[in-house]
Design an enzyme around this catalytic site. Structure first.
Site, short mmCIF file in Angstrom:
data_model
loop_
_atom_site.label_atom_id
_atom_site.label_comp_id
_atom_site.label_asym_id
_atom_site.label_seq_id
_atom_site.Cartn_x
_atom_site.Cartn_y
_atom_site.Cartn_z
N SER A 1 -2.33 -40.03 -17.18
CA SER A 1 -2.48 -41.25 -16.61
C SER A 1 -3.82 -41.82 -17.04
CB SER A 1 -2.76 -41.03 -15.18
OG SER A 1 -2.71 -41.99 -14.36
N GLU A 2 -3.77 -42.78 -17.75
CA GLU A 2 -4.96 -43.42 -18.63
C GLU A 2 -6.16 -43.58 -17.75
OE1 GLU A 2 -1.92 -45.13 -18.10
OE2 GLU A 2 -2.36 -47.25 -18.48
N ASN A 3 -6.17 -43.54 -16.32
CA ASN A 3 -7.30 -43.73 -15.72
C ASN A 3 -8.21 -42.54 -15.70
OD1 ASN A 3 -5.05 -43.08 -14.29
ND2 ASN A 3 -6.58 -43.22 -12.38
N ASN B 1 2.95 -40.66 -21.64
CA ASN B 1 2.27 -41.70 -20.73
C ASN B 1 3.52 -42.55 -20.35
OD1 ASN B 1 1.09 -44.42 -20.10
ND2 ASN B 1 -0.73 -43.01 -20.22
N SER C 1 -10.17 -40.46 -22.06
CA SER C 1 -8.87 -40.72 -21.97
C SER C 1 -8.15 -41.56 -23.03
CB SER C 1 -8.62 -41.45 -20.50
OG SER C 1 -7.09 -41.70 -20.24
#
Lengths: 209, 231, 231, 209
Positions: A46-48, A23, A88
């Site tokens: 991608s943490e979304n 990340n 996530s």
């Protein structure tokens, strides 16, 4: 000669290992993806809600339903999977991501990280940074060695509100590479023609080893 | 018993009240319930507590509810894109409770899953943990975070059916499934209502049990950061 | 760095050790990792702690590991289909820790999600809550349950790719996604390995980050209760 | 004349409301699905990971990947969705299921339920019963009024280990319908030709109102 932003990103790319799930934070860390060795199998999270983030789209490929955690339009890859926010962060918090490379305002010699707020200034929020530093297996900070006023960002103790306590493993600055170890900060590597004296002078944190 | 409504205004009929709490899906402007936000603006409901990762921008998304000062408090992880927000915050007209993004997502999931509290390492040693209970597990310290249950959840999906089954598209999923579970009442707006049975049964991200009302809306889908590479 | 292995035995190479803990997916005999169970039987690993909703039947599923007394302890919600289990249990050769089914599922999810403990109303006032911490939230009592992290997770999916992305089929999904997240190492057996990019990206139930090794196996898929209606 | 099993199931089906999401336990409760009014939109949840459970399959339709919580082969419907166990119990625990109809060994006048073990006998486990009684909005027990020895199963206090404490809302037996209320058990309805005297005689729990 200290590293410029590109060289810092290139040096940070050496932290990657084949097969890693990574990340990358907003800012300089984003540049690291330009230096991934061609024969490495690296997956960007991608943490979304996306694993396997691709490059920015061409004008034709733009999709408002496909953005990264910095809200920029991106693309998908063959390997891509999508999931919800709790899934996530289950990945992040559960220690399934190998490495996160993040920017910082300050790092302390015990690995404390401050990168989300400056009291008295406008507060925007921490986004996913606190979750990342608490959960990802290895945290590498990528930042300038000094702030705009020329003061060390590598400190004995952070002055700003923390993002995480004792969470940073390694710091890469324009001057070199530094590890958080027992007793202080250890110099791992210096940028070309950067002398230890310069590092000593520009570092408030205790240097060891 | 039909769940299908004509539009946002009719779907919200009888639901809104001053002082209520609302969970809103979306990340930035991606996957936000555009029509429901506009309808809540039109309804003029006041003193809202809104849990949403972001607060939109000045003239779109949840920013619309700030224009008429309808929001009392935001529970968010990042509000950097909104000047109006900052003005109201600095003027003391708006409260903000910052939650780490993963903690916010898990709080909504927990609230929806009947879990009143859970422990996380996120935020330990920071001001986020202040005033919260700490507990050690296997030698490491964790902080107790609470599940969030809201009066209403407003969410946006790609396709949905009359049973309330929903499927999302790409990163427009984000917080929507969690919000769907956390609402005492959940209203979904979709780009297309499709016949029951036409969705892939293995890709129904939000089963109909979580959705009380659904309608088809038109979506602008504004892009916040249009970033491209050369073709 | 390849994740793809030839068969169960090669996928387990270097992983097994006496006294280890294993999470096993499946509900009854549906969606169980048939090949991996057989390979662990063949390997003869002893003193296993196995978290799995059920314990198979005498001659199939986890029952196979009971034949040679490889299991020290089961963490399960229901073991009614297995006579061998009962014999060994009554003879004091096998421990059982009963978990309510939803608590077991949530413990595995929590372990995989970095949540060391969570509160649930399930089991409060029953012997399941004995010796566990109780806490009141909003006037109601809940019991603290712990996240489960296991040395190894063995799971079964329908299709998977070389990145470890998995998709399940119908109710054969059950505990498999939760087990996948709870293993320090997770090995998946699939009915078919498909090219990377061919799975529906919105229906990848287990993203590849959770899967370290994968192989294609043959599956008997035995049915426990064949119940039919007239055509 | 006390109700037989079919009549008990038919009476229990009156507990359904149009639009309900329902979880039916193993045994007599399963029969309730045969008495759902044709104009009602009822969705059955199966806690192994299915919402919208269909009838048993024809011989041709049998699919080993499609079973219910009793491990019986079933079918899917147009409305069906599938999900994992933690998602399934998030639904249950989170109060999203309107009604569960379950069998029981004993029910107490305070709504305690015992239906998972008899000490000294073989213990099979509670399966999802504890989660259901703790999470579902309304719990209706469907059971014989007395056990095989003729002893009341409606007790002042359960003698067997509990599945849940103060969780039962209503009990339907072969003799009638009973609600758990302040102070004890209230008779709501009697089966045809069943006299209150018979109920009094066959009930250990305190009868009120």
């Amino acid at each position: 000669m200290p590293w410029d932003r590109s060289k810092m990103a290139a040096r940070a790319a050496l932290e990657l290992e084949d097969g890693f799930y990574v990340n990358l934070g907003i800012g300089i860390p984003t540049l690291v993806s330009n230096y991934v060795p061609a024969d490495y199998d690296i997956t960007l999270q991608s943490e979304n809600g996306m694993l396997g983030m691709g490059p920015f789209p061409t004008e034709d490929e733009i999709d408002p339903d496909l953005i990264n955690a910095g809200k920029q339009t991106v693309t998908e890859l063959d390997r891509t999977s999508y999931f919800s926010s709790s899934q996530s962060f289950a990945m992040v918090r559960g220690g399934h991501i190998n490495l996160s490379i993040l920017g910082a305002m300050e790092v302390s010699e015990t690995g404390d990280l401050a990168n989300w707020m400056i009291p008295g200034r406008l507060v925007k929020g921490m986004g996913g940074a606190m979750d990342l530093v608490a959960g990802v297996q290895r945290i590498v900070v990528l930042m300038d060695h000094a702030n705009k006023a020329g003061e060390s960002k590598l400190l004995k103790k952070c002055t700003l509100p923390l993002t995480g306590q004792a969470v940073v493993d390694r710091i890469i600055t324009n001057l070199g590479v530094f590890d958080v170890v027992e007793g202080g900060i250890k110099v791992v590597e210096l940028a070309p023609e950067v002398a230890m004296d310069e590092v000593r002078q520009k570092t408030e944190a205790t240097l060891v080893g | 018993m039909g769940k299908v409504y004509q539009d946002a205004a009719s779907a919200l009929d009888g639901i809104l009240f001053d002082g209520m709490s609302i969970a809103a899906g979306g990340f930035g402007l991606c996957g936000i319930p555009e029509n429901l936000i506009q309808a809540i603006k039109d309804a003029g409901t006041k003193r809202l507590t809104v849990a949403s990762n972001n607060a939109g921008v000045d003239d779109f998304g949840l920013g619309l509810l700030l224009q008429d000062k309808q929001v009392k408090k935001m529970i968010s992880s990042y509000v950097g894109e909104n000047d109006l927000f900052m003005q109201q915050y600095l003027a003391g007209q708006l409260e903000i409770e910052f939650n780490p993004q993963g903690t916010l997502a898990e709080r909504l999931r927990a609230g929806g899953a009947g879990i009143p509290g859970f422990y996380t390492a996120t935020g330990v040693g920071t001001e986020i943990a202040e005033g919260k209970e700490l507990k050690e597990f296997d030698g490491k310290t964790y902080v107790l975070e609470r599940g969030l249950k809201m009066d209403l959840a407003i969410i946006k999906a790609w396709k949905g059916d009359a049973q309330g089954n929903l499927t999302y598209r790409r990163t427009a999923m984000n917080f929507n499934p969690e919000c769907a579970t956390a609402g005492k009442v959940t209203i979904a707006e979709v780009e297309e209502i499709v016949p029951v049975g036409s969705l892939d049964k293995m890709a129904i991200h939000t089963p109909g049990v979580y959705v009380q009302r659904i309608f088809q809306g038109a979506h602008e889908k504004r892009i916040e950061q249009r970033t491209t590479r050369a073709a």
